[in-house]
Motif scaffolding. Sequence first.
Motif, PDB file in Angstrom:
ATOM      1  N   MET A  75       0.836  -1.209   0.000  1.00  0.00           N
ATOM      2  CA  MET A  75       0.000   0.000   0.000  1.00  0.00           C
ATOM      3  C   MET A  75       0.868   1.254   0.000  1.00  0.00           C
ATOM      4  N   LEU A  76       1.902   1.255   0.824  1.00  0.00           N
ATOM      5  CA  LEU A  76       2.779   2.424   0.903  1.00  0.00           C
ATOM      6  C   LEU A  76       3.552   2.618  -0.397  1.00  0.00           C
ATOM      7  N   GLU A  77       3.990   1.525  -1.022  1.00  0.00           N
ATOM      8  CA  GLU A  77       4.689   1.622  -2.301  1.00  0.00           C
ATOM      9  C   GLU A  77       3.786   2.207  -3.384  1.00  0.00           C
ATOM     10  N   ARG A  78       2.511   1.802  -3.388  1.00  0.00           N
ATOM     11  CA  ARG A  78       1.574   2.339  -4.385  1.00  0.00           C
ATOM     12  C   ARG A  78       1.304   3.817  -4.138  1.00  0.00           C
ATOM     13  N   GLU A  79       1.170   4.192  -2.887  1.00  0.00           N
ATOM     14  CA  GLU A  79       0.871   5.591  -2.537  1.00  0.00           C
ATOM     15  C   GLU A  79       2.085   6.497  -2.725  1.00  0.00           C
ATOM     16  N   PHE A  80       3.280   5.961  -2.474  1.00  0.00           N
ATOM     17  CA  PHE A  80       4.504   6.748  -2.547  1.00  0.00           C
ATOM     18  C   PHE A  80       5.515   6.060  -3.464  1.00  0.00           C
TER      19      PHE A  80
END
Length: 86
Positions: A75-80
């Motif tokens: 999720m964090l990789e997709r968001e950032f």
Amino acid sequence: MSTKLTRPKRVGIGARPPANPHAEAWIRQGDAATVQKADLYTARLTLDITPALRARIKVSAFTQGVTVAELLRGMLEREFPPENTP
């Protein structure tokens, strides 16, 4: 009436059986995966969340067949994504 106490027989412990090379390799393979993961993820992030949110995250991770850490990293990789880094 007398009660005679008897000592149990001693059972010797035999020599350790020879190691199974396939089992040893499998065990060491897990160690290598841990080292690789430690090399990739070296920073720890702590968040305070509600128990209800934590439960929803855990259920979502379980239904997707991943760990909570894997789910949140994704999720964090997709968001950032990397191109957004300064």
